[in-house]
Design a protein around this motif. Structure first.
Motif, short mmCIF file in Angstrom:
data_model
loop_
_atom_site.label_atom_id
_atom_site.label_comp_id
_atom_site.label_asym_id
_atom_site.label_seq_id
_atom_site.Cartn_x
_atom_site.Cartn_y
_atom_site.Cartn_z
N GLY A 145 7.81 -15.36 65.60
CA GLY A 145 8.30 -15.73 64.28
C GLY A 145 9.34 -16.84 64.34
O GLY A 145 9.52 -17.59 63.39
N ILE A 146 9.98 -16.97 65.50
CA ILE A 146 11.01 -18.00 65.65
C ILE A 146 10.37 -19.41 65.62
O ILE A 146 11.00 -20.35 65.16
CB ILE A 146 11.85 -17.77 66.93
CG1 ILE A 146 13.22 -18.40 66.77
CG2 ILE A 146 11.18 -18.23 68.18
CD1 ILE A 146 14.25 -17.94 67.76
N ALA B 134 9.83 -20.07 61.90
CA ALA B 134 11.11 -20.35 61.24
C ALA B 134 11.65 -21.71 61.66
O ALA B 134 12.14 -22.47 60.84
CB ALA B 134 12.10 -19.25 61.57
N GLY B 135 11.54 -22.01 62.95
CA GLY B 135 12.05 -23.28 63.47
C GLY B 135 11.29 -24.47 62.92
O GLY B 135 11.88 -25.49 62.55
#
Lengths: 142, 93
Positions: A74-75, A78-79
């Motif tokens: 998920g990072i 999001a990033g």
């Protein structure tokens, strides 16, 4: 926050359980959630795309030194969403700097659909490296 | 979902042992209050930047940073060296 998690945290706050016990309980809840998702994918006969959540990096040396890293995928999502908020002037600077270094990326072309496709396809990625000395590096998603 | 606990464990030679259990969920209510306090200033800054011809989505950026922070949940770093009797472990729940 789920009900179970809240209950564990309140038990911890009241001193009914130790930190170690709370850690184990929270981990158990996490594992149950993961197993449930896995079962759902099996029931569909493998037609559903794999629901990968983490990128794992495991390094094992011949001397038994271990490095385990688990990064939530998920990072990436999001990033990459964050890059869409970079002002256009700054984005031009970034793109030209990347070109100078030989990386012909254009961040303006990154779209949310591309990120989803990247995450979907990364599920099948696996890197295995084994040295002569017996050191191994494994990178995979799960 | 927001990270609620950060667990940190460092061990070396059986002499130095550090075990921290950081309840970061305590920080979220003050963070919301802080956000509500700075929100008007962010709005003004966004309007000024837009008038100057250099628009920036400050709320969007803040939201992006929060979503990066939220997605950290589940991160695990575990480094073990039985040879040197050392252990470093970081877990975000």
């Amino acid at each position: 926050m789920s009900e179970e998690r809240k209950r564990i945290l309140s038990m911890l706050a009241k001193g009914k359980i130790s930190e170690q016990e709370a850690e184990e309980l929270i981990e158990a809840i996490g594992n149950q959630g993961g197993e449930g998702q896995g079962q759902g994918a099996d029931e569909s006969g493998g037609a559903k795309p794999k629901n990968v959540k983490y990128l794992y990096v495991k390094v094992m040396s011949s001397a038994n030194d271990n490095v385990d890293v688990r990064v939530p995928l998920g990072i990436i999502r999001a990033g990459m969403k964050l890059t869409s908020l970079i002002p256009s002037q700054a984005m031009e600077h970034i793109n030209s700097a990347m070109h100078e270094k030989g990386m012909k990326f254009d961040f303006n072309n990154f779209k949310p659909d591309d990120i989803e496709e990247l995450i979907k396809n990364i599920a099948d990625m696996e890197v295995n490296v084994k040295s002569k000395d017996g050191d191994t590096v494994r990178v995979y998603c799960g | 979902m927001a990270p609620s606990i950060i667990s940190l464990r460092i061990q070396k030679d059986n002499r130095f042992k550090l075990k921290l259990w950081l309840p970061v969920f305590i920080l979220w209510p003050p963070a919301i209050i802080l956000f509500l306090m700075i929100a008007p200033f962010l709005l003004i800054a966004e309007a000024v930047l837009a008038l100057r011809g250099t628009p920036m989505h400050l709320f969007g950026m803040l939201g992006g940073l929060v979503s990066v922070l939220f997605s950290l949940r589940g991160t695990l770093v575990n480094v073990k060296s039985p040879r040197k009797d050392a252990l470093v472990m970081v877990k975000i729940y």
